[in-house]
Write an enzyme that holds these catalytic residues in place. Sequence first.
Site, PDB file in Angstrom:
ATOM      1  CG  HIS A 171      39.736  89.661  44.200  1.00  8.94           C
ATOM      2  ND1 HIS A 171      40.520  89.216  43.149  1.00  8.94           N
ATOM      3  CD2 HIS A 171      38.798  90.496  43.653  1.00  8.94           C
ATOM      4  CE1 HIS A 171      40.072  89.744  42.017  1.00  8.94           C
ATOM      5  NE2 HIS A 171      39.041  90.523  42.293  1.00  8.94           N
ATOM      6  CB  SER A 198      39.357  92.364  39.436  1.00  8.54           C
ATOM      7  OG  SER A 198      38.310  91.430  39.391  1.00  8.54           O
ATOM      8  CG  ASP A 236      19.955  98.571  33.960  1.00 11.01           C
ATOM      9  OD1 ASP A 236      19.645  97.758  34.859  1.00 11.01           O
ATOM     10  OD2 ASP A 236      19.322  99.609  33.731  1.00 11.01           O
TER      11      ASP A 236
END
Length: 304
Positions: A285, A130, A226
């Site tokens: 996945h 990924s 964040d």
Amino acid sequence: MLRGVRAWRLPYGGLEPSRTYFSRLPITPSSSGQSGAEPRPVPLSYKLLDGEAARPALVFLHGLFGCKTNFNSIAKALAQQTGRRVLTVDARNHGDSPHSPDMSYEAMSQDLQDLLPKLGLVPCVLIGHSMGGKTAMLLALQRPELVERLVAVDISPVETTSSLNFPAYMAAMRAIDIPDEVSRSCARKLADKQLSSLIQDMAVRQFLLTNLVEADGRFVWRVNLDALAQHVDKLLAFPPQQESYPGPTLFLLGGNSEFVHPSHHPEIRRLFPRAQMQTVPNAGHWIHADRPQDFMAAIRGFLT
């Protein structure tokens, strides 16, 4: 990456390699440098399993919400089965690696360009899942002399438009509220209950909860949400590239996954002309979690 999935916890008795090198680094802020400048590398946390230095090492790069421990069992098994050195790495803003405001593929590639030569692991076999797969692809395109061969696990060098809603996962994780001084088991139950209102898949929730850690009596996310939320568009995309990578490349796909579409194939062939594609049946996945034995067999076959 799905450490909570039963298949991931397969026993590998007697598969410990001879020596392990481990680096744990504090999570500290890091400047990304001036705008337009080359990204400044950060000192990544890693675990290196010893093996024969004569053959290229296997280097595992995890995905968006993962860390180096996601590959622990597979790394140990492949070190024993292949006799090679095996490196697992925490990307910046993940695991035990430093936090940084720069969360781009260029920056993550630069981190590896700094780390791998220092460890004497070039050229290496890069295996990325990924987000880690996109990082591996970019590094191979930028510095092909560092990469002997490449494995991209259920990802392609185009924008990711899958059914998994990563921004929603981030929002759900950031909204978690856990009281101070509760036990770890209680904290996980509270977090799982709060996540379940937005994330129905229990396996996904259990995987995300591997990022929940205790710090000074409070439970926090060790992944830098964040930074991920700020740069999520960059992380779902892939930096435009003109040069191709000439080395052997394997795109290992999950049979039940929708991450790599046939429409991606022309760009794959353009950038990786020696690419071959292999599909693992009954895998989603997270191939290495769903079908670990098939995953390792595919890696071993590609190495030979």
